[in-house]
Structure formats: C-alpha cells, structure tokens
Write a protein that holds these residues in place. Structure first.
Motif, PDB file in Angstrom:
ATOM      1  N   LEU A 274       0.826  -1.206   0.000  1.00 26.89           N
ATOM      2  CA  LEU A 274       0.000   0.000   0.000  1.00 26.89           C
ATOM      3  C   LEU A 274       0.862   1.258   0.000  1.00 26.89           C
ATOM      4  O   LEU A 274       0.577   2.232  -0.705  1.00 26.89           O
ATOM      5  CB  LEU A 274      -0.921  -0.012   1.223  1.00 26.89           C
ATOM      6  CG  LEU A 274      -1.859   1.188   1.404  1.00 26.89           C
ATOM      7  CD1 LEU A 274      -2.758   1.363   0.185  1.00 26.89           C
ATOM      8  CD2 LEU A 274      -2.697   1.028   2.673  1.00 26.89           C
ATOM      9  N   ARG A 285      -7.716  -4.850   0.415  1.00 25.19           N
ATOM     10  CA  ARG A 285      -8.327  -3.824   1.272  1.00 25.19           C
ATOM     11  C   ARG A 285      -9.162  -4.468   2.369  1.00 25.19           C
ATOM     12  O   ARG A 285      -9.150  -4.022   3.527  1.00 25.19           O
ATOM     13  CB  ARG A 285      -9.203  -2.880   0.439  1.00 25.19           C
ATOM     14  CG  ARG A 285      -8.449  -2.069  -0.591  1.00 25.19           C
ATOM     15  CD  ARG A 285      -9.266  -0.873  -1.076  1.00 25.19           C
ATOM     16  NE  ARG A 285     -10.567  -1.254  -1.623  1.00 25.19           N
ATOM     17  CZ  ARG A 285     -10.787  -1.598  -2.881  1.00 25.19           C
ATOM     18  NH1 ARG A 285      -9.767  -1.659  -3.732  1.00 25.19           N
ATOM     19  NH2 ARG A 285     -12.008  -1.881  -3.306  1.00 25.19           N
ATOM     20  N   GLY A 289      -7.873  -4.150   5.981  1.00 24.18           N
ATOM     21  CA  GLY A 289      -8.742  -3.217   6.693  1.00 24.18           C
ATOM     22  C   GLY A 289      -9.348  -3.828   7.938  1.00 24.18           C
ATOM     23  O   GLY A 289      -9.427  -3.178   8.995  1.00 24.18           O
ATOM     24  N   SER A 302      -9.554   4.890  10.222  1.00 30.79           N
ATOM     25  CA  SER A 302      -9.430   4.096   9.002  1.00 30.79           C
ATOM     26  C   SER A 302      -9.711   4.929   7.765  1.00 30.79           C
ATOM     27  O   SER A 302      -9.010   4.834   6.747  1.00 30.79           O
ATOM     28  CB  SER A 302     -10.388   2.895   9.051  1.00 30.79           C
ATOM     29  OG  SER A 302      -9.944   1.938   9.982  1.00 30.79           O
ATOM     30  N   TYR A 305      -6.698   7.104   7.204  1.00 37.93           N
ATOM     31  CA  TYR A 305      -5.538   6.328   6.774  1.00 37.93           C
ATOM     32  C   TYR A 305      -5.650   5.921   5.305  1.00 37.93           C
ATOM     33  O   TYR A 305      -4.699   6.091   4.520  1.00 37.93           O
ATOM     34  CB  TYR A 305      -5.404   5.080   7.659  1.00 37.93           C
ATOM     35  CG  TYR A 305      -4.342   4.119   7.188  1.00 37.93           C
ATOM     36  CD1 TYR A 305      -2.986   4.455   7.279  1.00 37.93           C
ATOM     37  CD2 TYR A 305      -4.674   2.875   6.649  1.00 37.93           C
ATOM     38  CE1 TYR A 305      -2.002   3.584   6.844  1.00 37.93           C
ATOM     39  CE2 TYR A 305      -3.697   1.994   6.219  1.00 37.93           C
ATOM     40  CZ  TYR A 305      -2.365   2.356   6.312  1.00 37.93           C
ATOM     41  OH  TYR A 305      -1.397   1.500   5.878  1.00 37.93           O
ATOM     42  N   TRP A 306      -6.794   5.367   4.909  1.00 35.12           N
ATOM     43  CA  TRP A 306      -6.953   4.911   3.532  1.00 35.12           C
ATOM     44  C   TRP A 306      -6.992   6.091   2.554  1.00 35.12           C
ATOM     45  O   TRP A 306      -6.441   6.009   1.455  1.00 35.12           O
ATOM     46  CB  TRP A 306      -8.225   4.065   3.397  1.00 35.12           C
ATOM     47  CG  TRP A 306      -8.098   2.707   4.031  1.00 35.12           C
ATOM     48  CD1 TRP A 306      -8.564   2.314   5.244  1.00 35.12           C
ATOM     49  CD2 TRP A 306      -7.422   1.565   3.479  1.00 35.12           C
ATOM     50  NE1 TRP A 306      -8.239   0.995   5.494  1.00 35.12           N
ATOM     51  CE2 TRP A 306      -7.546   0.510   4.423  1.00 35.12           C
ATOM     52  CE3 TRP A 306      -6.744   1.321   2.293  1.00 35.12           C
ATOM     53  CZ2 TRP A 306      -7.012  -0.751   4.208  1.00 35.12           C
ATOM     54  CZ3 TRP A 306      -6.217   0.051   2.075  1.00 35.12           C
ATOM     55  CH2 TRP A 306      -6.341  -0.961   3.016  1.00 35.12           C
ATOM     56  N   SER A 309      -3.413   7.207   2.155  1.00 39.94           N
ATOM     57  CA  SER A 309      -2.612   6.210   1.439  1.00 39.94           C
ATOM     58  C   SER A 309      -2.913   6.210  -0.053  1.00 39.94           C
ATOM     59  O   SER A 309      -2.035   5.981  -0.885  1.00 39.94           O
ATOM     60  CB  SER A 309      -2.872   4.813   2.017  1.00 39.94           C
ATOM     61  OG  SER A 309      -2.484   4.745   3.375  1.00 39.94           O
ATOM     62  N   TYR A 323     -14.652   4.249  -2.378  1.00 43.33           N
ATOM     63  CA  TYR A 323     -14.009   3.415  -1.355  1.00 43.33           C
ATOM     64  C   TYR A 323     -14.539   3.621   0.065  1.00 43.33           C
ATOM     65  O   TYR A 323     -14.519   2.683   0.862  1.00 43.33           O
ATOM     66  CB  TYR A 323     -12.503   3.687  -1.349  1.00 43.33           C
ATOM     67  CG  TYR A 323     -11.838   3.365  -2.671  1.00 43.33           C
ATOM     68  CD1 TYR A 323     -11.430   2.071  -2.964  1.00 43.33           C
ATOM     69  CD2 TYR A 323     -11.632   4.357  -3.632  1.00 43.33           C
ATOM     70  CE1 TYR A 323     -10.831   1.765  -4.179  1.00 43.33           C
ATOM     71  CE2 TYR A 323     -11.029   4.063  -4.859  1.00 43.33           C
ATOM     72  CZ  TYR A 323     -10.635   2.765  -5.122  1.00 43.33           C
ATOM     73  OH  TYR A 323     -10.046   2.470  -6.324  1.00 43.33           O
ATOM     74  N   ILE A 327     -15.480   0.854   3.563  1.00 44.71           N
ATOM     75  CA  ILE A 327     -14.834   0.949   4.879  1.00 44.71           C
ATOM     76  C   ILE A 327     -15.892   1.094   5.965  1.00 44.71           C
ATOM     77  O   ILE A 327     -15.842   0.406   6.997  1.00 44.71           O
ATOM     78  CB  ILE A 327     -13.852   2.141   4.904  1.00 44.71           C
ATOM     79  CG1 ILE A 327     -12.728   1.910   3.893  1.00 44.71           C
ATOM     80  CG2 ILE A 327     -13.282   2.333   6.309  1.00 44.71           C
ATOM     81  CD1 ILE A 327     -11.816   3.110   3.713  1.00 44.71           C
TER      82      ILE A 327
END
Length: 452
Positions: A274, A285, A289, A302, A305-306, A309, A323, A327
């Motif tokens: 990642l 993921r 995740g 989260s 963070y995603w 990233s 996305y 999550i």
C-alpha cells in the motif's frame, strides 16, 4: 442429548468409519468432555505431522504415547467404541460450518484412521471389510488363489493381497501398483491402507457438506451453539471483534513502526504494498482493513488512513465515492449494519486466493519459495538456517507452523527460544508480539527450538 451407537457388543478390536450417527441420551458434561478430548488428540496429530521424519515404527510409538491419555487409541470394548463414535460426530457437527474447518477436520480424522489401520491386525482389517461391506467390495486372497500372472509380474514377495473392485482404487491403478483382472484389482497388503483412506475421505467429505446444510437445526439449541463455538475457537482462535478496550489505542503515526515490529508477514506485505503502490485491490483492502480494525483503529482513523494512502493516485472526491462506503460497511455503519470480524489464519489460507496484481492471502501459502526466503533474509533479518526451515514447512503445507517459526525467528533471532502458544489468527500474532515488545516478562518462553 440424543446419542447411542449402532451396536454395543464388541469382543475384538474395532475400527470405526462412522457411517451411522449415534442416537440416545448423554449428559451435557460428558458431551463436552468427549469432544474436548478428541479435539486435543486431533490437534496433537496435526502437530506430530510436522515432527522430524523417523521410521514408521517410531512414528507409531510416538503417536501412541501422545494420544493414549486423551482417547482410546485402540478400540477393544463397547464403551470405547461408543465414545469414539459420539466424539467423532460431535466434532463433525462443530467443524462442518465452513470449508476451512471441514478440511482441517477431514485431514486429522484421516490421520487417526491411518494410524489405527496401520497398527491393526489382519483379522481386524478383515472384520472392517466385512462390517463395511457396503463401502468395500474387498476380500483377502489366499495364496493358492493368487493368479499366476500376478505372481510372475510381482517383483517383490508380498505376504498378502486383497481383491477389490477396480473402481475403488483408480489412483493405485494409475500408479501401476496393482494387478487388474476381470474387473478386480489385486492390492498388495501394504497398499490397502491407501484404498481405505481414499474411500473414508470421500465419504466423510460428503457427510461434512451435508451436515453443514443442516446446521440451522443445531442453532436452535443455545447450549450446542455455545459448545460448538468454543470447540471451533480452539482451532481458528478468537474472532478479535473490535471492542471498547482496544478502540482508539493505536495512533496513525505509529503504524509504520508497528508494522515493522509486530505485523504478521501477510499484513506486513499488504502494508508495504500500500505504501509503495498507493492502492490495494478489493481482497487486499478487505483483509488488511479488518486486521487494522481488530488492532484498534476506529472508523474515523481508518477513513483518514486509507484516504491518505490512496491520495497520490486517487483524489478525495473519488475516494468518497468509490471506497469510503466499503470501509464504513466493514464497521457495520452501512448495508445490513453487520460489524465484520478480522480474518483468521485458516480463512486467509483457504479462501479467495490472490490473482495477478493482488497482495492479499497467506504469506506462506501464496508466495514463491525463493522470493519468500530472500525476503525473510534480506528484508526481515531472519538467518539463512531459520529461513530454510520455514520455507520447508511452507512447502510441506504447514503454513501456520511456518508462521509461528517466523514469529520466533523475528522476535528472538539466534536465542533459540520458542513461545508457548499456537498462532491461529493474524491479530493474535500482533497481540502476542506487542506483549513481548513492551514487557520484559518472558516466563512463558521455553528453550526448545534450535535455530540453525
């Protein structure tokens, strides 16, 4: 509880193939005790399957030594036969829930049968073929009845042959290990074990699949649900559901350090991929995740963070549209609002194998052996000897044991120490690593494993 066996009169040693489910009454305490003892025996067989190779007689002695205190190894009386059948069917119900559990149970039950058959007398084997004649069209051939063509074609002098229908041993025919004549195969005594195990696996595999479709009936009894959940947890570990005592305990700026120190190799690879590629496919993921969720990342953490990233490749608007929903869904905030749990080792190993461009899956099952060794030596800092041993375990299909040896090598190096635990979950790996990294208490560690 309704349990009893097909027959209660046993005068000779018996080998069970579990074709008839038990009926009758059993106390709940005995129900749990029988299941627990058999599960311990199957786990010990699993452990012994990766022990250093030795002569067959030594292996059998070792198995007997470890199992005799847990279950009746040789069934010579009615009570042992009954308890053996009951305990098998209890675990069959407990371990039919999903494919990963079914495969493990099938493998260990096959090992138990293999031992019992290998140590049984010829009379016991013949009784097996008679009792289960609906499964085996098999009979021992007297020396005078052995075809002359078989005698001439046999390079070795076997003491016994069994005559079976050729359909029962197609694998032996393919390997040219049997003589075939008029629809029958003449199987050497030393090969009949393969026939028995093949048929047993086929029957048990189908039975497990059938049982899994009827689990809804068991779910009506809260006592059984509790017992079966406890039995499964001893194989796959706890579910590491996000709880209030871990939520928010991890800071985002700590992740790089935690990954290098305490992530299991499957999650470390996802973390590194990642960082390098600024993207993971859906399987990666989801696996990574849920792991992060299990170690304490909140939903808000989260999302941050995603988003960060992915930022070099995907802008914030596209991230929110493509996305963020997934999550939130994994935290139970979207869809049917079910809060998903991190993957166990068995789920990572058995489900959704990675394809091109994927980085999820099991480090030890889904990695090239040469790449894995170079990665452990050059990137992780594990010594050549330990890396070779770990790769050997992985190539032999012992992925969780390979992960445990990886854990020991990474945390203790050449100190030749072994942690007294059985790793069954990536989040368990992380939790145990943090305990070691943040505590000087090593009283639970024993010197047993030689790291050469």
């Amino acid at each position: 509880m309704q349990f009893a066996t097909k027959s209660t009169s046993v005068k000779k040693e018996t080998i069970n193939l579990y074709t008839y489910p038990p009926r009758g009454d059993i106390e709940l305490k005995k129900f749990e005790e029988l299941a627990s003892s058999r599960l311990k025996a199957l786990q010990k067989l699993d452990d012994l399957s990766v022990a250093p190779k030795s002569e067959p007689e030594e292996q059998r002695t070792l198995i007997w030594k470890h199992l005799k205190e847990l279950i009746p190894v040789h069934l010579t009386n009615a009570e042992d036969v009954e308890n053996d059948i009951i305990s098998h069917f209890i675990l069959r119900l407990a371990y039919c829930e999903n494919e990963e559990l079914r495969r493990w149970f099938l493998s260990q039950e096959s090992r138990l049968l293999e031992y019992r058959f290998a140590t049984a007398s010829t009379a016991t084997k013949n009784n097996l073929f008679v009792e289960y004649s609906d499964m085996f069209a098999c009979e021992q051939v007297q020396e005078v009845d052995i075809p002359e063509e078989l005698k001439r074609s046999t390079r070795q002098e076997f003491k016994e042959f069994f005559k079976v229908s050729f359909e029962c041993c197609l694998d032996l025919i393919a390997k040219r290990k049997v003589y075939v004549d008029q629809g029958y195969a003449y199987v050497p005594g030393q090969e009949i074990k393969s026939l028995v195990l093949n048929i047993f696996r086929q029957k048990l595999s189908k039975a497990l699949a059938t049982s899994s479709r009827k689990l809804y009936e068991v779910d009506q009894d809260e006592r059984l649900v509790r017992i079966f959940k406890a039995l499964r947890s001893k194989c796959v570990g706890q579910d590491f559901q996000l709880s209030s005592n871990v939520t928010g305990t991890i800071k985002l700026e700590q992740l790089d350090m935690l990954a290098e120190e305490s992530f299991p190799p499957c999650m470390l690879r996802l973390h590194q991929s990642l960082k390098e590629e600024h993207h993971l496919k859906h399987g990666g993921r989801l696996q990574y995740g849920l792991f992060l969720k299990g170690i304490g990342l909140t939903l808000d953490q989260s999302l941050v963070y995603w988003r960060k990233s992915f930022a070099p490749k995907i802008d914030s608007e596209k991230f929110d549209k493509g996305y963020a929903y997934n999550i939130r869904h994994s935290y139970g905030k979207e869809g049917k609002r079910a809060s998903y749990t991190p993957y166990s080792c068995m789920k990572v190993i058995m489900s959704n194998p990675p394809g091109p461009g994927d980085h999820h899956g099991c480090y030890f099952r889904h990695s090239d052996s040469q790449w894995m060794k170079q990665h452990m030596v050059n990137k992780v800092g594990i010594g050549n000897g330990a890396a070779n041993y770990i790769v050997e375990l992985a190539e032999g299909g012992h992925y969780q044991l390979a992960c445990q040896k990886y854990f020991e090598a990474k945390h203790f190096g050449k100190d030749q120490q072994q942690v007294d635990l059985s790793l069954t979950h990536p989040n368990q790996y992380f939790m145990e690593s943090r305990k070691l990294r943040t505590s000087q208490d090593t009283s639970h560690i024993s010197v047993q494993y030689e790291m050469s």
